[in-house]
Design a protein around this motif. Structure first.
Motif, PDB file in Angstrom:
ATOM      1  N   GLN A   1      -3.924   0.607   2.631  1.00  0.00           N
ATOM      2  CA  GLN A   1      -3.554  -0.716   2.151  1.00  0.00           C
ATOM      3  C   GLN A   1      -4.272  -0.987   0.834  1.00  0.00           C
ATOM      4  OE1 GLN A   1      -3.473  -3.904   4.987  1.00  0.00           O
ATOM      5  NE2 GLN A   1      -3.106  -5.462   3.417  1.00  0.00           N
ATOM      6  N   VAL A   2      -3.526  -1.413  -0.186  1.00  0.00           N
ATOM      7  CA  VAL A   2      -4.085  -1.637  -1.524  1.00  0.00           C
ATOM      8  C   VAL A   2      -4.189  -3.122  -1.845  1.00  0.00           C
ATOM      9  CG1 VAL A   2      -3.742  -1.233  -3.994  1.00  0.00           C
ATOM     10  CG2 VAL A   2      -3.278   0.613  -2.364  1.00  0.00           C
ATOM     11  N   LEU A   3      -3.126  -3.875  -1.578  1.00  0.00           N
ATOM     12  CA  LEU A   3      -3.129  -5.310  -1.883  1.00  0.00           C
ATOM     13  C   LEU A   3      -3.315  -6.094  -0.595  1.00  0.00           C
ATOM     14  CD1 LEU A   3      -0.137  -5.477  -4.428  1.00  0.00           C
ATOM     15  CD2 LEU A   3      -2.592  -5.222  -4.926  1.00  0.00           C
TER      16      LEU A   3
ATOM     17  N   GLY B   1       0.826  -1.202   0.000  1.00  0.00           N
ATOM     18  CA  GLY B   1       0.000   0.000   0.000  1.00  0.00           C
ATOM     19  C   GLY B   1       0.852   1.241   0.000  1.00  0.00           C
ATOM     20  N   TYR B   2       0.200   2.355   0.255  1.00  0.00           N
ATOM     21  CA  TYR B   2       0.863   3.659   0.275  1.00  0.00           C
ATOM     22  C   TYR B   2       0.509   4.334   1.586  1.00  0.00           C
ATOM     23  CZ  TYR B   2       0.780   2.572  -4.732  1.00  0.00           C
ATOM     24  OH  TYR B   2       0.901   1.949  -5.952  1.00  0.00           O
ATOM     25  N   GLY B   3       1.500   4.600   2.420  1.00  0.00           N
ATOM     26  CA  GLY B   3       1.216   5.221   3.709  1.00  0.00           C
ATOM     27  C   GLY B   3       0.207   4.399   4.489  1.00  0.00           C
TER      28      GLY B   3
ATOM     29  N   PRO C   1     -11.207  -3.764 -12.378  1.00  0.00           N
ATOM     30  CA  PRO C   1     -11.597  -2.357 -12.527  1.00  0.00           C
ATOM     31  C   PRO C   1     -10.487  -1.389 -12.120  1.00  0.00           C
ATOM     32  CG  PRO C   1     -12.694  -3.350 -10.623  1.00  0.00           C
ATOM     33  CD  PRO C   1     -11.963  -4.452 -11.331  1.00  0.00           C
ATOM     34  N   ASN C   2     -10.678  -0.137 -12.509  1.00  0.00           N
ATOM     35  CA  ASN C   2      -9.792   0.942 -12.072  1.00  0.00           C
ATOM     36  C   ASN C   2      -9.675   0.953 -10.566  1.00  0.00           C
ATOM     37  OD1 ASN C   2      -8.590   2.498 -14.057  1.00  0.00           O
ATOM     38  ND2 ASN C   2     -10.549   3.474 -14.584  1.00  0.00           N
ATOM     39  N   GLY C   3      -8.466   1.115 -10.084  1.00  0.00           N
ATOM     40  CA  GLY C   3      -8.249   1.224  -8.652  1.00  0.00           C
ATOM     41  C   GLY C   3      -8.184  -0.113  -7.934  1.00  0.00           C
ATOM     42  N   ALA C   4      -8.221  -1.213  -8.682  1.00  0.00           N
ATOM     43  CA  ALA C   4      -8.202  -2.548  -8.060  1.00  0.00           C
ATOM     44  C   ALA C   4      -6.844  -2.885  -7.448  1.00  0.00           C
ATOM     45  CB  ALA C   4      -8.574  -3.607  -9.100  1.00  0.00           C
ATOM     46  N   GLY C   5      -5.796  -2.210  -7.929  1.00  0.00           N
ATOM     47  CA  GLY C   5      -4.452  -2.495  -7.419  1.00  0.00           C
ATOM     48  C   GLY C   5      -3.548  -3.188  -8.431  1.00  0.00           C
ATOM     49  N   LYS C   6      -3.954  -3.185  -9.694  1.00  0.00           N
ATOM     50  CA  LYS C   6      -3.182  -3.883 -10.731  1.00  0.00           C
ATOM     51  C   LYS C   6      -1.791  -3.268 -10.895  1.00  0.00           C
ATOM     52  CE  LYS C   6      -6.298  -3.029 -13.926  1.00  0.00           C
ATOM     53  NZ  LYS C   6      -7.167  -2.144 -13.100  1.00  0.00           N
ATOM     54  N   THR C   7      -1.756  -1.940 -11.006  1.00  0.00           N
ATOM     55  CA  THR C   7      -0.465  -1.258 -11.149  1.00  0.00           C
ATOM     56  C   THR C   7       0.382  -1.447  -9.897  1.00  0.00           C
ATOM     57  OG1 THR C   7      -1.302   0.351 -12.732  1.00  0.00           O
ATOM     58  CG2 THR C   7       0.616   1.026 -11.439  1.00  0.00           C
ATOM     59  N   THR C   8      -0.255  -1.344  -8.744  1.00  0.00           N
ATOM     60  CA  THR C   8       0.473  -1.529  -7.477  1.00  0.00           C
ATOM     61  C   THR C   8       1.104  -2.919  -7.422  1.00  0.00           C
ATOM     62  OG1 THR C   8      -1.055  -0.009  -6.390  1.00  0.00           O
ATOM     63  CG2 THR C   8       0.241  -1.467  -4.957  1.00  0.00           C
ATOM     64  N   LEU C   9       0.385  -3.916  -7.900  1.00  0.00           N
ATOM     65  CA  LEU C   9       0.917  -5.279  -7.910  1.00  0.00           C
ATOM     66  C   LEU C   9       2.161  -5.369  -8.803  1.00  0.00           C
ATOM     67  CD1 LEU C   9       0.796  -8.256  -7.165  1.00  0.00           C
ATOM     68  CD2 LEU C   9      -0.970  -8.566  -8.921  1.00  0.00           C
TER      69      LEU C   9
HETATM   70  N1  ADP Z   1       1.153   6.816  -5.077  1.00  0.00           N
HETATM   71  C1  ADP Z   1      -0.018   6.537  -4.474  1.00  0.00           C
HETATM   72  N2  ADP Z   1      -0.334   7.064  -3.261  1.00  0.00           N
HETATM   73  C2  ADP Z   1      -1.516   6.787  -2.661  1.00  0.00           C
HETATM   74  N3  ADP Z   1      -2.455   5.981  -3.158  1.00  0.00           N
HETATM   75  C3  ADP Z   1      -2.209   5.434  -4.379  1.00  0.00           C
HETATM   76  C4  ADP Z   1      -0.980   5.679  -5.081  1.00  0.00           C
HETATM   77  N4  ADP Z   1      -1.028   4.985  -6.243  1.00  0.00           N
HETATM   78  C5  ADP Z   1      -2.214   4.343  -6.258  1.00  0.00           C
HETATM   79  N5  ADP Z   1      -2.921   4.610  -5.143  1.00  0.00           N
HETATM   80  C6  ADP Z   1      -4.230   4.053  -4.794  1.00  0.00           C
HETATM   81  O1  ADP Z   1      -4.129   2.658  -4.754  1.00  0.00           O
HETATM   82  C7  ADP Z   1      -5.300   2.057  -5.290  1.00  0.00           C
HETATM   83  C8  ADP Z   1      -4.905   1.099  -6.406  1.00  0.00           C
HETATM   84  O2  ADP Z   1      -4.332   1.839  -7.467  1.00  0.00           O
HETATM   85  P1  ADP Z   1      -3.678   1.135  -8.719  1.00  0.00           P
HETATM   86  O3  ADP Z   1      -2.737   0.095  -8.277  1.00  0.00           O
HETATM   87  O4  ADP Z   1      -3.139   2.214  -9.587  1.00  0.00           O
HETATM   88  O5  ADP Z   1      -4.943   0.434  -9.398  1.00  0.00           O
HETATM   89  P2  ADP Z   1      -5.209  -0.010 -10.908  1.00  0.00           P
HETATM   90  O6  ADP Z   1      -3.891  -0.077 -11.614  1.00  0.00           O
HETATM   91  O7  ADP Z   1      -5.871  -1.349 -10.784  1.00  0.00           O
HETATM   92  O8  ADP Z   1      -6.126   1.002 -11.500  1.00  0.00           O
HETATM   93  C9  ADP Z   1      -6.204   3.185  -5.737  1.00  0.00           C
HETATM   94  O9  ADP Z   1      -7.145   3.407  -4.727  1.00  0.00           O
HETATM   95  C10 ADP Z   1      -5.257   4.351  -5.870  1.00  0.00           C
HETATM   96  O10 ADP Z   1      -5.924   5.563  -5.644  1.00  0.00           O
END
Ligand code: ADP
Ligand code: MG
Length: 243
Positions: A23-25, A18-20, A43-51
């Motif tokens: 928690q995202v994943l 997660g970020y700060g 969907p958007n915001g699911a955490g794909k990029t974070t993964l």
């Molecule tokens: N740098 C960041 N700081 C805080 N929150 C973030 C940051 N990047 C992404 N998020 C949050 O993490 C969640 C997942 O984002 P992300 O992984 O980009 O999803 P996806 O790629 O599936 O659209 C979202 O709620 C997004 O707002």
């Protein structure tokens, strides 16, 4: 390869990130069999990029583990992960606007320890997969169309001699025609022996390309399986295929 018996080149086990305070994943499990294309949809915001960022070491995994070719890379630096030839093509391409197509491609080779000859050979490989990039090699990278820029971003990834390529949002901003060309190119890249983990919003494209897919929702794997099975699943059809 569609056998499903190959040992995984990548294994993600129970990863949280997660970020700060956010928690995202929430305990993500995923495997990429060597030689295959695996897709992540959701969907958007699911955490794909974070993964993907957690896999390439740019976001720290707070729990769980990540193994690449059997080796624990949890907590390894992005630079070390690149040297293991696990290469991330970022969402939005991130090309250097002041550099030519060729120089953007060559930046992908920065961490290589083999010689100029091998790098030149891989530049020709990129040009054989994406002939338009050869024509435009001296042009500013960001003056090209969206599809061509995506080719350049993927080409830059190939210049790092990947064993596994992470690609985030192949189709972002592309016309259906451009997406078709790029999807075809991923099959060519895969035939070169490069495994691919693809994050893709266009579920039909994701399923057509991949042998296995994962549906990520709210930071958890909701469903996974062989794409030919998932495509028949009523819940997947209703949520992602519009029927
Ligand atoms: N740098 C960041 N700081 C805080 N929150 C973030 C940051 N990047 C992404 N998020 C949050 O993490 C969640 C997942 O984002 P992300 O992984 O980009 O999803 P996806 O790629 O599936 O659209 C979202 O709620 C997004 O707002
Ligand atoms: Mg994303």
């Amino acid at each position: 390869m569609h056998g499903g018996t190959a040992p995984p080149i990548l294994r993600v086990s129970g990863v949280t990130a997660g970020y700060g305070d956010i928690q995202v994943l929430w305990g993500v499990d995923l495997a990429v069999p060597a030689g295959e294309i695996v897709s992540i949809v959701g969907p958007n915001g699911a955490g794909k990029t974070t993964l993907l960022l957690a896999i390439s070491g740019m976001v720290r995994a707070r729990g769980g583990s990540i193994h690449f070719e059997g080796e624990d890379i949890t907590g390894a630096s992005p630079d070390r992960i690149v040297r293991k030839r696990l290469i991330h093509v970022p969402e939005g391409r991130r090309l250097f606007p002041t550099l030519s197509v060729r120089d953007n491609l060559l930046l992908g080779a920065y961490a290589r320890e083999d010689g100029a000859e091998e790098i030149a050979r891989d530049l020709e490989l990129v040009y054989s997969i994406f002939p338009i990039l050869k024509e435009r090699s001296e042009q500013g990278a960001t003056t090209m169309s969206g599809g061509e820029q995506q080719m350049c971003a993927i080409g830059r990834g190939i210049m790092a001699r990947p064993k596994l390529l992470l690609i985030d949002e192949l189709s972002l901003g592309l016309s259906p025609k451009a997406l078709e060309v790029l999807a075809e190119s991923l099959l060519k890249i895969n035939r070169e022996g490069i495994s691919i983990l693809l994050v893709e919003q266009d579920v039909m494209t994701a399923f057509e390309l991949a042998s296995t897919a994962y549906v990520l929702e709210s930071g958890k794997v909701r469903m996974s399986g062989r794409t030919e099975t998932l495509i028949e699943d009523a819940a997947v059809r209703a949520a992602y295929l519009g029927h």
